[in-house]
Motif scaffolding. Structure first.
Motif, PDB file in Angstrom:
ATOM      1  N   GLY A   8      -9.784   1.542  -7.076  1.00  0.00           N
ATOM      2  CA  GLY A   8     -10.832   1.878  -6.118  1.00  0.00           C
ATOM      3  C   GLY A   8     -10.278   2.243  -4.762  1.00  0.00           C
ATOM      4  N   GLY A   9     -10.849   3.285  -4.146  1.00  0.00           N
ATOM      5  CA  GLY A   9     -10.366   3.760  -2.853  1.00  0.00           C
ATOM      6  C   GLY A   9     -11.443   3.803  -1.800  1.00  0.00           C
ATOM      7  N   SER A  10     -12.399   2.876  -1.891  1.00  0.00           N
ATOM      8  CA  SER A  10     -13.438   2.827  -0.867  1.00  0.00           C
ATOM      9  C   SER A  10     -13.120   1.701   0.118  1.00  0.00           C
ATOM     10  CB  SER A  10     -14.814   2.653  -1.508  1.00  0.00           C
ATOM     11  OG  SER A  10     -15.854   2.870  -0.562  1.00  0.00           O
ATOM     12  N   LYS A  21       0.590  -2.972   2.094  1.00  0.00           N
ATOM     13  CA  LYS A  21       1.795  -2.208   2.413  1.00  0.00           C
ATOM     14  C   LYS A  21       2.355  -2.619   3.772  1.00  0.00           C
ATOM     15  CE  LYS A  21       4.843   0.679   1.006  1.00  0.00           C
ATOM     16  NZ  LYS A  21       5.647   0.343  -0.183  1.00  0.00           N
ATOM     17  N   ARG A  22       1.477  -2.890   4.724  1.00  0.00           N
ATOM     18  CA  ARG A  22       1.934  -3.298   6.038  1.00  0.00           C
ATOM     19  C   ARG A  22       2.603  -4.673   5.985  1.00  0.00           C
ATOM     20  NH1 ARG A  22      -2.416  -2.523   8.311  1.00  0.00           N
ATOM     21  NH2 ARG A  22      -3.271  -4.622   8.339  1.00  0.00           N
ATOM     22  N   LYS A  23       2.059  -5.595   5.171  1.00  0.00           N
ATOM     23  CA  LYS A  23       2.612  -6.939   5.077  1.00  0.00           C
ATOM     24  C   LYS A  23       3.897  -6.987   4.253  1.00  0.00           C
ATOM     25  CE  LYS A  23      -1.999  -9.104   5.271  1.00  0.00           C
ATOM     26  NZ  LYS A  23      -1.886  -9.934   6.471  1.00  0.00           N
ATOM     27  N   LEU A  24       3.980  -6.165   3.196  1.00  0.00           N
ATOM     28  CA  LEU A  24       5.078  -6.288   2.231  1.00  0.00           C
ATOM     29  C   LEU A  24       6.148  -5.206   2.360  1.00  0.00           C
ATOM     30  CD1 LEU A  24       2.941  -7.250  -0.892  1.00  0.00           C
ATOM     31  CD2 LEU A  24       4.337  -8.770   0.512  1.00  0.00           C
ATOM     32  N   LYS A  25       5.811  -4.079   2.950  1.00  0.00           N
ATOM     33  CA  LYS A  25       6.771  -2.979   3.140  1.00  0.00           C
ATOM     34  C   LYS A  25       7.489  -2.654   1.821  1.00  0.00           C
ATOM     35  CE  LYS A  25       7.297  -3.760   8.093  1.00  0.00           C
ATOM     36  NZ  LYS A  25       6.236  -4.792   8.203  1.00  0.00           N
ATOM     37  N   ASP A  26       8.819  -2.721   1.798  1.00  0.00           N
ATOM     38  CA  ASP A  26       9.553  -2.322   0.597  1.00  0.00           C
ATOM     39  C   ASP A  26       9.651  -3.436  -0.453  1.00  0.00           C
ATOM     40  OD1 ASP A  26      11.217  -4.001   1.963  1.00  0.00           O
ATOM     41  OD2 ASP A  26      12.961  -2.650   1.977  1.00  0.00           O
ATOM     42  N   LYS A  27       8.964  -4.529  -0.237  1.00  0.00           N
ATOM     43  CA  LYS A  27       8.963  -5.614  -1.224  1.00  0.00           C
ATOM     44  C   LYS A  27       7.927  -5.383  -2.325  1.00  0.00           C
ATOM     45  CE  LYS A  27      10.717  -9.318   1.757  1.00  0.00           C
ATOM     46  NZ  LYS A  27      11.059  -8.454   2.904  1.00  0.00           N
ATOM     47  N   ALA A  28       7.111  -4.339  -2.172  1.00  0.00           N
ATOM     48  CA  ALA A  28       6.086  -4.061  -3.180  1.00  0.00           C
ATOM     49  C   ALA A  28       5.812  -2.575  -3.279  1.00  0.00           C
ATOM     50  CB  ALA A  28       4.796  -4.806  -2.843  1.00  0.00           C
ATOM     51  N   GLU A  29       5.533  -2.136  -4.489  1.00  0.00           N
ATOM     52  CA  GLU A  29       5.002  -0.797  -4.724  1.00  0.00           C
ATOM     53  C   GLU A  29       3.487  -0.937  -4.842  1.00  0.00           C
ATOM     54  OE1 GLU A  29       5.215   2.962  -7.880  1.00  0.00           O
ATOM     55  OE2 GLU A  29       6.027   0.988  -8.445  1.00  0.00           O
ATOM     56  N   VAL A  30       2.769  -0.236  -3.976  1.00  0.00           N
ATOM     57  CA  VAL A  30       1.305  -0.311  -3.974  1.00  0.00           C
ATOM     58  C   VAL A  30       0.757   1.002  -4.528  1.00  0.00           C
ATOM     59  CG1 VAL A  30      -0.774  -0.629  -2.580  1.00  0.00           C
ATOM     60  CG2 VAL A  30       1.333  -1.855  -1.986  1.00  0.00           C
ATOM     61  N   ILE A  31      -0.083   0.898  -5.555  1.00  0.00           N
ATOM     62  CA  ILE A  31      -0.658   2.064  -6.220  1.00  0.00           C
ATOM     63  C   ILE A  31      -2.177   1.968  -6.154  1.00  0.00           C
ATOM     64  CG2 ILE A  31      -0.830   3.374  -8.376  1.00  0.00           C
ATOM     65  CD1 ILE A  31       1.805   2.009  -9.243  1.00  0.00           C
ATOM     66  N   VAL A  32      -2.816   2.985  -5.632  1.00  0.00           N
ATOM     67  CA  VAL A  32      -4.276   3.063  -5.605  1.00  0.00           C
ATOM     68  C   VAL A  32      -4.727   4.053  -6.670  1.00  0.00           C
ATOM     69  CG1 VAL A  32      -6.314   3.747  -4.273  1.00  0.00           C
ATOM     70  CG2 VAL A  32      -4.476   2.444  -3.176  1.00  0.00           C
ATOM     71  N   ILE A  33      -5.578   3.590  -7.583  1.00  0.00           N
ATOM     72  CA  ILE A  33      -6.145   4.440  -8.630  1.00  0.00           C
ATOM     73  C   ILE A  33      -7.636   4.584  -8.349  1.00  0.00           C
ATOM     74  CG2 ILE A  33      -6.551   4.712 -11.107  1.00  0.00           C
ATOM     75  CD1 ILE A  33      -4.100   2.910 -11.581  1.00  0.00           C
ATOM     76  N   SER A  34      -8.086   5.807  -8.149  1.00  0.00           N
ATOM     77  CA  SER A  34      -9.490   6.037  -7.790  1.00  0.00           C
ATOM     78  C   SER A  34     -10.036   7.244  -8.541  1.00  0.00           C
ATOM     79  CB  SER A  34      -9.625   6.266  -6.283  1.00  0.00           C
ATOM     80  OG  SER A  34     -10.947   6.645  -5.944  1.00  0.00           O
ATOM     81  N   LYS A  35     -11.246   7.114  -9.056  1.00  0.00           N
ATOM     82  CA  LYS A  35     -11.868   8.236  -9.762  1.00  0.00           C
ATOM     83  C   LYS A  35     -12.392   9.291  -8.792  1.00  0.00           C
ATOM     84  CE  LYS A  35     -16.534   6.301 -10.292  1.00  0.00           C
ATOM     85  NZ  LYS A  35     -17.587   5.930 -11.277  1.00  0.00           N
ATOM     86  N   THR A  36     -12.505   8.939  -7.517  1.00  0.00           N
ATOM     87  CA  THR A  36     -12.891   9.914  -6.500  1.00  0.00           C
ATOM     88  C   THR A  36     -11.694  10.195  -5.611  1.00  0.00           C
ATOM     89  OG1 THR A  36     -13.693   8.160  -5.040  1.00  0.00           O
ATOM     90  CG2 THR A  36     -15.307   9.194  -6.495  1.00  0.00           C
ATOM     91  N   GLU A  77      -9.645   7.756 -13.467  1.00  0.00           N
ATOM     92  CA  GLU A  77     -10.622   6.689 -13.687  1.00  0.00           C
ATOM     93  C   GLU A  77     -10.033   5.650 -14.617  1.00  0.00           C
ATOM     94  OE1 GLU A  77     -15.282   6.041 -15.097  1.00  0.00           O
ATOM     95  OE2 GLU A  77     -14.359   8.029 -15.178  1.00  0.00           O
ATOM     96  N   ALA A  78     -10.131   4.391 -14.230  1.00  0.00           N
ATOM     97  CA  ALA A  78      -9.720   3.309 -15.122  1.00  0.00           C
ATOM     98  C   ALA A  78     -10.687   3.245 -16.300  1.00  0.00           C
ATOM     99  CB  ALA A  78      -9.707   1.987 -14.375  1.00  0.00           C
ATOM    100  N   THR A  79     -10.140   3.131 -17.502  1.00  0.00           N
ATOM    101  CA  THR A  79     -10.981   3.075 -18.698  1.00  0.00           C
ATOM    102  C   THR A  79     -10.981   1.700 -19.350  1.00  0.00           C
ATOM    103  OG1 THR A  79      -9.133   3.934 -20.009  1.00  0.00           O
ATOM    104  CG2 THR A  79     -10.752   5.529 -19.202  1.00  0.00           C
ATOM    105  N   ARG A  80      -9.876   0.961 -19.159  1.00  0.00           N
ATOM    106  CA  ARG A  80      -9.814  -0.394 -19.720  1.00  0.00           C
ATOM    107  C   ARG A  80      -8.709  -1.179 -19.045  1.00  0.00           C
ATOM    108  NH1 ARG A  80      -8.750  -2.521 -25.727  1.00  0.00           N
ATOM    109  NH2 ARG A  80      -7.158  -0.907 -25.653  1.00  0.00           N
ATOM    110  N   ILE A  81      -8.922  -2.465 -18.918  1.00  0.00           N
ATOM    111  CA  ILE A  81      -7.901  -3.366 -18.377  1.00  0.00           C
ATOM    112  C   ILE A  81      -7.452  -4.308 -19.486  1.00  0.00           C
ATOM    113  CG2 ILE A  81      -7.424  -5.168 -16.675  1.00  0.00           C
ATOM    114  CD1 ILE A  81      -9.672  -3.858 -14.969  1.00  0.00           C
TER     115      ILE A  81
END
Length: 400
Positions: A8-10, A21-36, A77-81
């Protein structure tokens, strides 16, 4: 490096992504998946049908904004978790995660009432850009040949604020179009009283709403369900039949299909969480925003839902992001804030008027509540729209 997937990207998803991303910087890869592909300032959709806003005025593309901050964006769009294997299936492939934040928003349940909705029914909606544009097309037709207007929210609906804002704005638009004397406006709601807003009312909200309805000549019908809708009539559970030439009805919300198909949610597809916004059964899954399961605190004659506004969504996302970041960094600290203890802040627009609503917590009992009606409230909302879009375009989620 931890892999964090956000669905979700709302309001909730974007807030969490920037915070993490601001808190973790290079300690995490952050991925946003949004259908819009765009962020839309949803509170301003009430103005789109009257051409007081264009979609491009209240939206921006997610990809460049996120990638500028080192956050990966996937337009899918996410289809299943698959929680047991820490995977998300989407229309563009499968994504593994160490932590998952569900901020998907809702599906619109127009099937709750026969004849409801802009696609297979006879009513308009302002729940997304496409619906708001369609509502505008219908409004242009209506102005040429006016008649009765019905605005409201169905049984099980939760987004009452948008219905109230729209009825006040359409009354204002009818005056500006010079057709107010030809238009009878009726507001219907499943709430037990006007000004309940899905949170039990705030201070004198009932008296204030009733006063404005009387002053503006809007008829209010409370505590009703809609049984069915035909091309020009709404049939209510109290036996009344309302003719209309223009109707905008807010539907109930469901959790998105991916959640319903994954067994992660309740019967409506919303995610059960604790006060850290962690899933009750999965330690590495969190939820924020409309995706979170919340119950109205007491029975009502007609079932109603609880609003999860953009502000509330942002607050939940901040708490969830703080807790995910703490886990990634190996800290023992947990941030906790139950939904009912969020201090709601809302500006309700009414055309050239408005009301600022502030309270100590969502549900009663409250230590304080403030209602400030006046024309300045309209301009506060206009200013806040500009400020919020600027803030999110630049990823400044640390700002108020």
């Amino acid at each position: 490096m931890a892999k964090i997937v956000i669905l979700g990207g709302s309001f909730a998803g974007l807030t969490a992504a920037f915070d993490l991303k601001r808190k973790l910087k290079d300690k995490a890869e952050v991925i946003v998946i949004s259908k819009t592909k765009n962020f839309v300032f949803i509170p301003s959709l009430i103005w789109v049908p009257f051409k007081w806003r264009k979609p491009e005025d209240i939206s921006f593309e997610l990809r460049p904004v996120l990638e500028k901050k080192g956050i990966k964006f996937v337009h899918a769009e996410a289809t299943r978790i698959l929680p047991e294997s820490n995977r998300v299936e989407t229309t563009s492939g499968v994504y593994d995660y160490d932590f998952l934040l569900i901020a998907t928003g809702p599906d619109l349940n127009f099937s709750e009432v026969e004849g409801l909705g802009p696609q297979d029914g006879y009513t308009t909606s302002i729940c997304n850009v496409e619906h708001a544009l369609h509502a505008g097309e219908r409004w242009e037709e209506f102005v040429k040949s006016p008649g009765p207007i019905v605005i409201g929210a169905t049984q099980k609906a939760s987004c009452f604020g948008a219905a109230y804002e729209y009825v006040f704005n359409i009354e204002y638009a009818a005056r500006k179009a010079g057709i107010r004397d030809k238009v009878e406006i009726t507001f219907i709601t499943s709430e037990p009283f006007l000004g309940n807003f899905g949170i039990g009312g705030v201070g004198s909200s009932q008296k204030m709403t009733e006063y404005f309805f009387k002053k503006l000549g809007i008829r209010g019908i409370t505590n009703v369900a809609i049984e069915k809708i035909t091309e020009d009539k709404l049939f209510l559970s109290n036996g009344q039949v309302l003719p209309f030439k223009y109707a905008m009805i807010i539907p109930p919300f469901l959790g998105v299909k991916a959640i319903r198909d994954s067994g992660l949610g309740n019967e409506a597809g919303f995610i059960p969480v604790d006060s850290t916004y962690r899933h009750l059964n999965y330690d590495n899954i969190y939820a924020a925003g409309v995706a979170v399961a919340v119950k109205y605190p007491e029975p009502t004659p007609i079932p109603i839902g609880v609003p999860k506004t953009g502000y509330m969504s942002e607050v939940m996302a901040r708490v969830a992001a703080e807790n995910i970041a703490s886990k990634v960094l190996g800290k023992n600290h947990e941030s906790k804030l139950s939904f009912e203890d969020i201090a709601p802040l809302c500006v309700m627009d009414a055309g050239n008027m408005g009301v600022l609503l502030v309270a100590s917590r969502v549900f009663k009992p409250r230590k304080y509540h403030i209602l400030f009606p006046g024309p300045w409230s309209h301009w506060v909302k206009v200013w806040f729209e500009k400020y919020y879009l600027w803030k999110m375009r630049n990823g400044y989620t640390q700002l108020p």
